[in-house]
Design a protein around this motif. Structure first.
Motif, PDB file in Angstrom:
ATOM      1  N   ASP A  39       6.433 -48.569 -12.969  1.00 14.12           N
ATOM      2  CA  ASP A  39       6.195 -48.431 -14.409  1.00 14.12           C
ATOM      3  C   ASP A  39       7.369 -47.696 -15.051  1.00 14.12           C
ATOM      4  O   ASP A  39       7.914 -48.117 -16.061  1.00 14.12           O
ATOM      5  CB  ASP A  39       4.900 -47.648 -14.640  1.00 14.12           C
ATOM      6  CG  ASP A  39       4.621 -47.428 -16.114  1.00 14.12           C
ATOM      7  OD1 ASP A  39       3.925 -48.264 -16.702  1.00 14.12           O
ATOM      8  OD2 ASP A  39       5.113 -46.425 -16.684  1.00 14.12           O
ATOM      9  N   HIS A  40       7.713 -46.571 -14.472  1.00 12.93           N
ATOM     10  CA  HIS A  40       8.877 -45.821 -14.960  1.00 12.93           C
ATOM     11  C   HIS A  40       9.406 -44.922 -13.857  1.00 12.93           C
ATOM     12  O   HIS A  40       8.714 -44.670 -12.870  1.00 12.93           O
ATOM     13  CB  HIS A  40       8.538 -44.981 -16.203  1.00 12.93           C
ATOM     14  CG  HIS A  40       7.585 -43.861 -15.951  1.00 12.93           C
ATOM     15  ND1 HIS A  40       6.222 -44.009 -16.035  1.00 12.93           N
ATOM     16  CD2 HIS A  40       7.780 -42.553 -15.632  1.00 12.93           C
ATOM     17  CE1 HIS A  40       5.624 -42.854 -15.786  1.00 12.93           C
ATOM     18  NE2 HIS A  40       6.545 -41.945 -15.529  1.00 12.93           N
ATOM     19  N   ILE A  41      10.642 -44.477 -14.026  1.00 15.97           N
ATOM     20  CA  ILE A  41      11.179 -43.458 -13.143  1.00 15.97           C
ATOM     21  C   ILE A  41      11.694 -42.323 -14.032  1.00 15.97           C
ATOM     22  O   ILE A  41      12.071 -42.547 -15.178  1.00 15.97           O
ATOM     23  CB  ILE A  41      12.274 -43.972 -12.190  1.00 15.97           C
ATOM     24  CG1 ILE A  41      13.539 -44.336 -12.939  1.00 15.97           C
ATOM     25  CG2 ILE A  41      11.785 -45.186 -11.399  1.00 15.97           C
ATOM     26  CD1 ILE A  41      14.681 -44.636 -11.978  1.00 15.97           C
ATOM     27  N   ASN A 165      13.084 -37.592 -10.091  1.00 12.63           N
ATOM     28  CA  ASN A 165      11.990 -36.636  -9.933  1.00 12.63           C
ATOM     29  C   ASN A 165      10.721 -37.346  -9.486  1.00 12.63           C
ATOM     30  O   ASN A 165       9.965 -36.834  -8.681  1.00 12.63           O
ATOM     31  CB  ASN A 165      11.769 -35.887 -11.244  1.00 12.63           C
ATOM     32  CG  ASN A 165      10.558 -34.999 -11.193  1.00 12.63           C
ATOM     33  OD1 ASN A 165       9.480 -35.394 -11.636  1.00 12.63           O
ATOM     34  ND2 ASN A 165      10.708 -33.819 -10.625  1.00 12.63           N
ATOM     35  N   HIS A 166      10.462 -38.526 -10.032  1.00 10.39           N
ATOM     36  CA  HIS A 166       9.373 -39.354  -9.513  1.00 10.39           C
ATOM     37  C   HIS A 166       9.559 -40.816  -9.868  1.00 10.39           C
ATOM     38  O   HIS A 166      10.156 -41.143 -10.883  1.00 10.39           O
ATOM     39  CB  HIS A 166       8.001 -38.872 -10.007  1.00 10.39           C
ATOM     40  CG  HIS A 166       7.834 -38.875 -11.502  1.00 10.39           C
ATOM     41  ND1 HIS A 166       8.190 -37.817 -12.291  1.00 10.39           N
ATOM     42  CD2 HIS A 166       7.324 -39.802 -12.344  1.00 10.39           C
ATOM     43  CE1 HIS A 166       7.901 -38.088 -13.554  1.00 10.39           C
ATOM     44  NE2 HIS A 166       7.386 -39.299 -13.629  1.00 10.39           N
ATOM     45  N   PHE A 167       9.045 -41.652  -8.994  1.00  8.70           N
ATOM     46  CA  PHE A 167       8.832 -43.061  -9.293  1.00  8.70           C
ATOM     47  C   PHE A 167       7.361 -43.186  -9.684  1.00  8.70           C
ATOM     48  O   PHE A 167       6.549 -42.316  -9.347  1.00  8.70           O
ATOM     49  CB  PHE A 167       9.115 -43.934  -8.062  1.00  8.70           C
ATOM     50  CG  PHE A 167      10.564 -44.305  -7.904  1.00  8.70           C
ATOM     51  CD1 PHE A 167      11.488 -43.378  -7.461  1.00  8.70           C
ATOM     52  CD2 PHE A 167      10.998 -45.596  -8.185  1.00  8.70           C
ATOM     53  CE1 PHE A 167      12.821 -43.718  -7.306  1.00  8.70           C
ATOM     54  CE2 PHE A 167      12.337 -45.948  -8.028  1.00  8.70           C
ATOM     55  CZ  PHE A 167      13.248 -45.011  -7.595  1.00  8.70           C
ATOM     56  N   THR A 168       7.016 -44.242 -10.388  1.00  8.83           N
ATOM     57  CA  THR A 168       5.644 -44.406 -10.878  1.00  8.83           C
ATOM     58  C   THR A 168       5.136 -45.810 -10.603  1.00  8.83           C
ATOM     59  O   THR A 168       5.731 -46.787 -11.070  1.00  8.83           O
ATOM     60  CB  THR A 168       5.594 -44.146 -12.393  1.00  8.83           C
ATOM     61  OG1 THR A 168       6.229 -42.897 -12.651  1.00  8.83           O
ATOM     62  CG2 THR A 168       4.166 -44.133 -12.901  1.00  8.83           C
ATOM     63  N   VAL A 169       4.067 -45.878  -9.844  1.00  2.35           N
ATOM     64  CA  VAL A 169       3.470 -47.182  -9.539  1.00  2.35           C
ATOM     65  C   VAL A 169       2.770 -47.721 -10.787  1.00  2.35           C
ATOM     66  O   VAL A 169       2.002 -46.999 -11.428  1.00  2.35           O
ATOM     67  CB  VAL A 169       2.443 -47.039  -8.391  1.00  2.35           C
ATOM     68  CG1 VAL A 169       1.696 -48.354  -8.169  1.00  2.35           C
ATOM     69  CG2 VAL A 169       3.121 -46.569  -7.118  1.00  2.35           C
ATOM     70  N   GLU A 210      -3.085 -44.083 -19.131  1.00  2.00           N
ATOM     71  CA  GLU A 210      -3.689 -43.136 -18.185  1.00  2.00           C
ATOM     72  C   GLU A 210      -2.690 -42.914 -17.053  1.00  2.00           C
ATOM     73  O   GLU A 210      -2.045 -43.862 -16.602  1.00  2.00           O
ATOM     74  CB  GLU A 210      -4.966 -43.717 -17.586  1.00  2.00           C
ATOM     75  CG  GLU A 210      -6.127 -43.853 -18.549  1.00  2.00           C
ATOM     76  CD  GLU A 210      -7.319 -44.491 -17.843  1.00  2.00           C
ATOM     77  OE1 GLU A 210      -8.405 -43.900 -17.898  1.00  2.00           O
ATOM     78  OE2 GLU A 210      -7.151 -45.564 -17.233  1.00  2.00           O
ATOM     79  N   GLN A 211      -2.600 -41.657 -16.617  1.00  2.00           N
ATOM     80  CA  GLN A 211      -1.649 -41.316 -15.560  1.00  2.00           C
ATOM     81  C   GLN A 211      -2.274 -40.370 -14.556  1.00  2.00           C
ATOM     82  O   GLN A 211      -3.101 -39.527 -14.929  1.00  2.00           O
ATOM     83  CB  GLN A 211      -0.436 -40.596 -16.155  1.00  2.00           C
ATOM     84  CG  GLN A 211       0.472 -41.465 -16.984  1.00  2.00           C
ATOM     85  CD  GLN A 211       1.390 -40.603 -17.840  1.00  2.00           C
ATOM     86  OE1 GLN A 211       1.003 -40.128 -18.898  1.00  2.00           O
ATOM     87  NE2 GLN A 211       2.609 -40.404 -17.375  1.00  2.00           N
ATOM     88  N   SER A 212      -1.861 -40.472 -13.307  1.00  2.00           N
ATOM     89  CA  SER A 212      -2.186 -39.444 -12.328  1.00  2.00           C
ATOM     90  C   SER A 212      -0.986 -39.295 -11.408  1.00  2.00           C
ATOM     91  O   SER A 212      -0.048 -40.100 -11.467  1.00  2.00           O
ATOM     92  CB  SER A 212      -3.456 -39.798 -11.543  1.00  2.00           C
ATOM     93  OG  SER A 212      -3.225 -40.927 -10.736  1.00  2.00           O
ATOM     94  N   TYR A 235       4.769 -38.605  -6.550  1.00  2.00           N
ATOM     95  CA  TYR A 235       4.608 -40.029  -6.854  1.00  2.00           C
ATOM     96  C   TYR A 235       3.591 -40.104  -7.987  1.00  2.00           C
ATOM     97  O   TYR A 235       2.584 -39.396  -7.965  1.00  2.00           O
ATOM     98  CB  TYR A 235       4.076 -40.753  -5.613  1.00  2.00           C
ATOM     99  CG  TYR A 235       4.531 -42.199  -5.436  1.00  2.00           C
ATOM    100  CD1 TYR A 235       5.383 -42.827  -6.337  1.00  2.00           C
ATOM    101  CD2 TYR A 235       4.116 -42.930  -4.327  1.00  2.00           C
ATOM    102  CE1 TYR A 235       5.793 -44.144  -6.134  1.00  2.00           C
ATOM    103  CE2 TYR A 235       4.523 -44.252  -4.122  1.00  2.00           C
ATOM    104  CZ  TYR A 235       5.365 -44.847  -5.031  1.00  2.00           C
ATOM    105  OH  TYR A 235       5.767 -46.146  -4.833  1.00  2.00           O
ATOM    106  N   GLU A 236       3.884 -40.928  -8.982  1.00  2.00           N
ATOM    107  CA  GLU A 236       2.990 -41.020 -10.137  1.00  2.00           C
ATOM    108  C   GLU A 236       2.400 -42.427 -10.238  1.00  2.00           C
ATOM    109  O   GLU A 236       2.955 -43.381  -9.670  1.00  2.00           O
ATOM    110  CB  GLU A 236       3.793 -40.688 -11.399  1.00  2.00           C
ATOM    111  CG  GLU A 236       2.942 -40.522 -12.647  1.00  2.00           C
ATOM    112  CD  GLU A 236       3.803 -40.252 -13.878  1.00  2.00           C
ATOM    113  OE1 GLU A 236       4.651 -39.342 -13.840  1.00  2.00           O
ATOM    114  OE2 GLU A 236       3.627 -40.970 -14.876  1.00  2.00           O
ATOM    115  N   PHE A 237       1.277 -42.536 -10.965  1.00  2.00           N
ATOM    116  CA  PHE A 237       0.566 -43.801 -11.117  1.00  2.00           C
ATOM    117  C   PHE A 237       0.207 -43.944 -12.590  1.00  2.00           C
ATOM    118  O   PHE A 237      -0.293 -42.999 -13.191  1.00  2.00           O
ATOM    119  CB  PHE A 237      -0.688 -43.788 -10.238  1.00  2.00           C
ATOM    120  CG  PHE A 237      -0.373 -43.289  -8.855  1.00  2.00           C
ATOM    121  CD1 PHE A 237       0.199 -44.138  -7.921  1.00  2.00           C
ATOM    122  CD2 PHE A 237      -0.543 -41.947  -8.530  1.00  2.00           C
ATOM    123  CE1 PHE A 237       0.584 -43.670  -6.673  1.00  2.00           C
ATOM    124  CE2 PHE A 237      -0.168 -41.457  -7.285  1.00  2.00           C
ATOM    125  CZ  PHE A 237       0.389 -42.325  -6.349  1.00  2.00           C
TER     126      PHE A 237
HETATM  127 NI    NI Z   1       6.199 -39.930 -15.263  1.00  2.00          NI
END
Ligand code: NI
Length: 268
Positions: A39-41, A165-169, A210-212, A235-237
């Motif tokens: 989704d985003h990095i 810092n994070h990748f996002t599924v 929505e994010q977690s 890791y984010e979702f």
């Molecule tokens: Ni994020």
């Protein structure tokens, strides 16, 4: 040649090497037959003009990204911008935040100035900055601890430097785990710890996002004073909803992101 793709592959490789937990989650999902899309990095930096958001964004602008939104995080004293690819709608959004150092102590401001002074000009002007990690040398645990008193973000950045810092599924692209409730439950059953600050799920369908996220796993880091374990990356979702016109929401919700930033806090 799609150079955006080359950038992401290199960032992804670095990120997986530094975050064994993200690799495990990625493998778990692909083993379940899921197609894991980003989704985003996200990147972090300081607002020093030599390394600020605009400097980090440059390589992305060069491969077809454009500015798409501004965000203010008053409590954490952060400012952020997000970028989207002009033509490739599968390309992940880029989220870059910077610490507003002028709102912090002289100690923090001087620390930032002194580490930026250590960066070679060739590095700052090249795209290698994106992958440079901590390019200012071995950190001091004493300085890390002192920065934490003012900003966990500053402390994390001081130690880890430039990296994803994070990748996002993208939960929208998942079939079996197509809601954050289902995905979070699956991850917890599999032994992962979610960031519960502000509730496990940040944002609502009404807000269209929505994010977690997982809590960042700890990694041993070599400091001047010895080796200490501190939080690395997470890791984010994210699940996005269509707006009234049926168009998928593309932005970010500052209030939710505010809590997601805490995924790298060194709490326990
Ligand atoms: Ni994020």
């Amino acid at each position: 040649m799609n150079t955006a793709k080359i950038i992401f592959e290199r960032l992804w490789k670095d990120y997986l090497q530094q975050n064994p937990e993200a690799k495990k989650i990625y493998d778990l999902l692909t083993d379940e037959g899921e197609n894991v899309q980003n989704d985003h990095i996200a990147f972090r930096t300081f607002d020093h003009p030599k390394i600020d958001i605009d400097v980090l964004a440059k390589p992305f602008l060069e491969v077809g990204y454009e500015f798409a939104g501004n965000y203010v995080f008053e409590e954490k004293k952060l400012f952020a911008k997000h970028y989207e690819h002009k033509t490739d709608k599968q390309a992940p959004r880029i989220f870059i935040s910077q610490l507003e150092t002028g709102k912090f102590s002289e100690f923090l401001q001087n620390t930032v100035k002194s580490i930026v002074r250590k960066l070679p000009d060739e590095l700052i002007s090249s795209m290698e900055l994106l992958y440079a990690g901590n390019a200012w040398g071995k950190p001091s645990f004493k300085i890390y601890q002192q920065l934490r008193e003012e900003s966990e973000y500053a402390a994390w950045l001081y130690v880890y430097g430039f990296r994803t810092n994070h990748f996002t599924v993208s939960v929208n692209a998942l079939k079996k785990y197509n809601s954050l409730e289902k995905l979070n439950a699956f991850l917890k059953e599999s032994g992962f710890t979610m960031n519960a600050s502000g509730g496990e799920i940040k944002g609502t369908p009404q807000q269209l996002l929505e994010q977690s996220s997982t809590l960042a796993g700890k990694l041993p880091v070599q400091f001047e004073e010895g080796v200490y374990e501190i939080p690395a990356c997470y890791y984010e979702f994210a699940r996005r909803y269509p707006d009234q016109d049926g168009k998928l929401y593309n932005g970010f919700i500052a209030k939710s992101a505010d809590k997601i930033f805490e995924s790298t806090d060194n709490t326990k």
